[in-house]
Design a protein around this motif. Structure first.
Motif, PDB file in Angstrom:
ATOM      1  N   ASN A  55      -2.838   7.510  -6.487  1.00 21.57           N
ATOM      2  CA  ASN A  55      -4.000   8.046  -5.787  1.00 21.57           C
ATOM      3  C   ASN A  55      -3.749   9.437  -5.217  1.00 21.57           C
TER       4      ASN A  55
ATOM      5  N   CYS B 199       2.506   8.297  -6.276  1.00 21.63           N
ATOM      6  CA  CYS B 199       1.367   7.435  -6.004  1.00 21.63           C
ATOM      7  C   CYS B 199       0.230   7.775  -6.960  1.00 21.63           C
TER       8      CYS B 199
ATOM      9  N   ARG C  33       0.844  -1.200   0.000  1.00 19.23           N
ATOM     10  CA  ARG C  33       0.000   0.000   0.000  1.00 19.23           C
ATOM     11  C   ARG C  33       0.874   1.243   0.000  1.00 19.23           C
TER      12      ARG C  33
ATOM     13  N   SER D  70       6.360   0.643 -13.982  1.00 16.19           N
ATOM     14  CA  SER D  70       5.274   1.329 -13.273  1.00 16.19           C
ATOM     15  C   SER D  70       5.755   2.638 -12.666  1.00 16.19           C
TER      16      SER D  70
ATOM     17  N   SER E 114      -3.671   3.666   0.101  1.00 21.45           N
ATOM     18  CA  SER E 114      -4.372   3.028  -1.018  1.00 21.45           C
ATOM     19  C   SER E 114      -3.585   1.813  -1.507  1.00 21.45           C
ATOM     20  N   ALA E 115      -4.328   0.752  -1.864  1.00 21.62           N
ATOM     21  CA  ALA E 115      -3.690  -0.479  -2.320  1.00 21.62           C
ATOM     22  C   ALA E 115      -2.972  -0.248  -3.651  1.00 21.62           C
ATOM     23  N   ILE E 116      -1.840  -0.889  -3.796  1.00 19.20           N
ATOM     24  CA  ILE E 116      -1.089  -0.815  -5.053  1.00 19.20           C
ATOM     25  C   ILE E 116      -1.577  -1.936  -5.957  1.00 19.20           C
ATOM     26  N   ARG E 117      -2.156  -1.583  -7.069  1.00 18.07           N
ATOM     27  CA  ARG E 117      -2.718  -2.555  -7.992  1.00 18.07           C
ATOM     28  C   ARG E 117      -1.604  -3.249  -8.778  1.00 18.07           C
ATOM     29  N   PRO E 118      -1.895  -4.439  -9.313  1.00 20.15           N
ATOM     30  CA  PRO E 118      -0.851  -5.198 -10.035  1.00 20.15           C
ATOM     31  C   PRO E 118      -0.169  -4.401 -11.134  1.00 20.15           C
ATOM     32  N   TRP E 119      -0.931  -3.625 -11.923  1.00 12.04           N
ATOM     33  CA  TRP E 119      -0.322  -2.873 -13.014  1.00 12.04           C
ATOM     34  C   TRP E 119       0.553  -1.735 -12.505  1.00 12.04           C
ATOM     35  N   GLN E 120       0.357  -1.358 -11.225  1.00 12.63           N
ATOM     36  CA  GLN E 120       1.180  -0.313 -10.630  1.00 12.63           C
ATOM     37  C   GLN E 120       2.428  -0.894  -9.964  1.00 12.63           C
ATOM     38  N   ASN E 121       2.589  -2.189 -10.073  1.00 10.85           N
ATOM     39  CA  ASN E 121       3.689  -2.867  -9.382  1.00 10.85           C
ATOM     40  C   ASN E 121       4.625  -3.580 -10.368  1.00 10.85           C
TER      41      ASN E 121
END
Length: 285
Positions: A96, A94, A68, A86, A74-81
């Motif tokens: 968000n 971030c 997060r 990314s 806010s949770a880190i989504r797969p595409w943001q990781n």
């Protein structure tokens, strides 16, 4: 034939770099979370020893909770990781709250990818490359943890010792006898130096993690390279100490110096082996 060999080499290196980027992303988690996990554990153990109330803590390990943002949660989504990509896509912020994300995260990923690639370039499509990448992943994590927290966790150093012995048992990279003696002498040499220094000065010059780190290096690279590792590490440490003295920084850790020296020797082991043989021949040992 030569073209096929070049293609195979570049394919191996490219796959190693990609794999290194993925492992580097996980190493960021290890570097950040493992010290927190250990501190929580040590705090509760200390309270139990002192008969103080212990806390029931929420689950926190390398896999949970999901990553997060440290600022907005806010949770880190797969595409943001996705390693490196990314961070570049999000421009280091971030998605968000737009708070800056430390550049160290992509740098660790990039560093791990490059180091994996160099090992693949040196050793090709072999089990030695796989082992060298495992060694690299461990020393990258240990380097950053020790630099940040001044600790070399047993959770990393002890498995690294056993993995080194297993690596040489399977691959024969160095004789198993040399690996076993390297693990023993690596530990006892710094252990002896520590106690001699403490007896003379009354101060502790290093931590027990350094003993285990050099033991692990001996298990991977053998007895004969230990003096070279320590010598190169001491030179690196001297340079870093001078820089820190100018900047008046906190006391330096020796673990990263050992890690850098050992990694370089692993990469150029064939050349180091030649130098060792020349040394023994000239000295008559």
């Amino acid at each position: 034939m030569q073209n096929e060999l070049m293609i195979d080499t570049w394919l191996t290196v490219s796959l190693a770099v990609l794999f290194g980027l993925l492992i580097g992303s996980f190493l960021n988690v290890v570097i950040y979370r493992l010290p927190i996990i250990l501190n929580r554990q040590w705090t509760n153990e200390a309270k139990a020893y002192l008969n103080l109330p212990t806390e029931t803590l929420d689950r926190f390990d390398l896999m949970y909770p999901p990553s997060r943002c440290g600022h907005c949660g806010s949770a880190i989504r797969p595409w943001q990781n996705i390693p490196l990509i990314s961070w570049l896509y999000l421009r280091g912020r971030c998605a968000n709250c737009r708070t800056s994300i430390s550049i160290r995260y992509p740098l660790v990923e990039l560093l791990t990818g490059v180091l994996f690639g160099l090992m693949a370039w040196q050793y090709g499509n072999t089990l030695v490359t796989l082992g060298a990448c495992v060694f690299t992943a461990f020393v990258v994590a240990l380097t950053f943890i020790d630099a940040d927290e001044q600790i070399l966790p047993d959770e990393l150093t002890l498995p690294l010792i056993w993995l080194g012995l297993l690596f040489n048992l399977i691959t024969g990279f160095i004789p198993l006898k040399s690996a076993v003696l390297g693990a023993i002498v690596g530990y006892l040499s710094l252990w002896s130096l520590y106690h001699i220094f403490k007896w003379i000065t009354g101060k502790e010059g290093m931590g027990y993690g350094d003993f285990k780190m050099l033991s692990a290096i001996g298990a991977w690279l053998g007895l004969t390279v230990l003096p070279i590792v320590v010598f190169i590490a001491a030179l690196i440490g001297l340079v870093v100490a001078l820089i820190r003295q100018v900047r008046k920084s906190q006391p330096m850790a020796f673990g990263p110096c050992l890690a850098i020296a050992a990694w370089l020797i692993f990469l150029f082991y064939a050349n180091v082996g030649t130098l060792i043989r020349w040394w023994f021949a000239l000295s008559g040992v």
